[in-house]
Scaffold this motif. Structure first.
Motif, short mmCIF file in Angstrom:
data_model
loop_
_atom_site.label_atom_id
_atom_site.label_comp_id
_atom_site.label_asym_id
_atom_site.label_seq_id
_atom_site.Cartn_x
_atom_site.Cartn_y
_atom_site.Cartn_z
N ALA A 26 0.83 -1.20 0.00
CA ALA A 26 0.00 0.00 0.00
C ALA A 26 0.87 1.26 0.00
CB ALA A 26 -0.94 -0.01 1.21
N LYS B 236 -7.16 -2.10 -2.35
CA LYS B 236 -6.68 -1.13 -3.32
C LYS B 236 -7.79 -0.15 -3.71
CE LYS B 236 -3.62 -1.13 -7.29
NZ LYS B 236 -2.97 -1.98 -8.29
N LEU C 3 -8.25 2.59 -1.14
CA LEU C 3 -7.18 3.59 -1.22
C LEU C 3 -7.40 4.53 -2.39
CD1 LEU C 3 -4.07 1.36 -0.44
CD2 LEU C 3 -5.37 2.82 1.14
#
Length: 64
Positions: free
Chosen positions: A17, A50, A53
Motif C-alpha cells: 500500500a 486497493k 485507497l
C-alpha cells in the motif's frame, strides 16, 4: 468481473500500500492508527483494499 475490477479488489499489506501511494510505511501506519485512511486491522496485521485507497485519494482532490 473484468481485470480492472479484480485489481480494485486486490488486498495490500502495508509495504504494498505504501508503494502504491508512494508513502513511507511509517506514515501509512500513522494514518491507519489515527483512522485517517481506510484499513482493516487483522490480528497484528494492517491490510488495505486497493479500491478503498483509490477512493480515499479521490475524495481528497481539491479544485476541478
Amino acid at each position: 468481473m473484468n481485470e480492472n475490477e479484480n485489481d480494485n479488489l486486490e488486498i495490500l499489506n502495508v509495504e504494498e500500500a505504501a508503494a502504491y501511494l508512494k508513502f513511507s510505511t511509517t506514515y501509512l501506519y500513522r494514518l491507519a492508527k489515527e483512522n485517517k485512511i481506510p484499513h482493516v486491522n487483522y490480528g497484528r496485521h494492517v491490510i488495505f483494499r486497493k479500491k478503498d485507497l483509490y477512493d480515499w485519494l479521490g475524495s481528497m482532490v481539491v479544485g476541478a
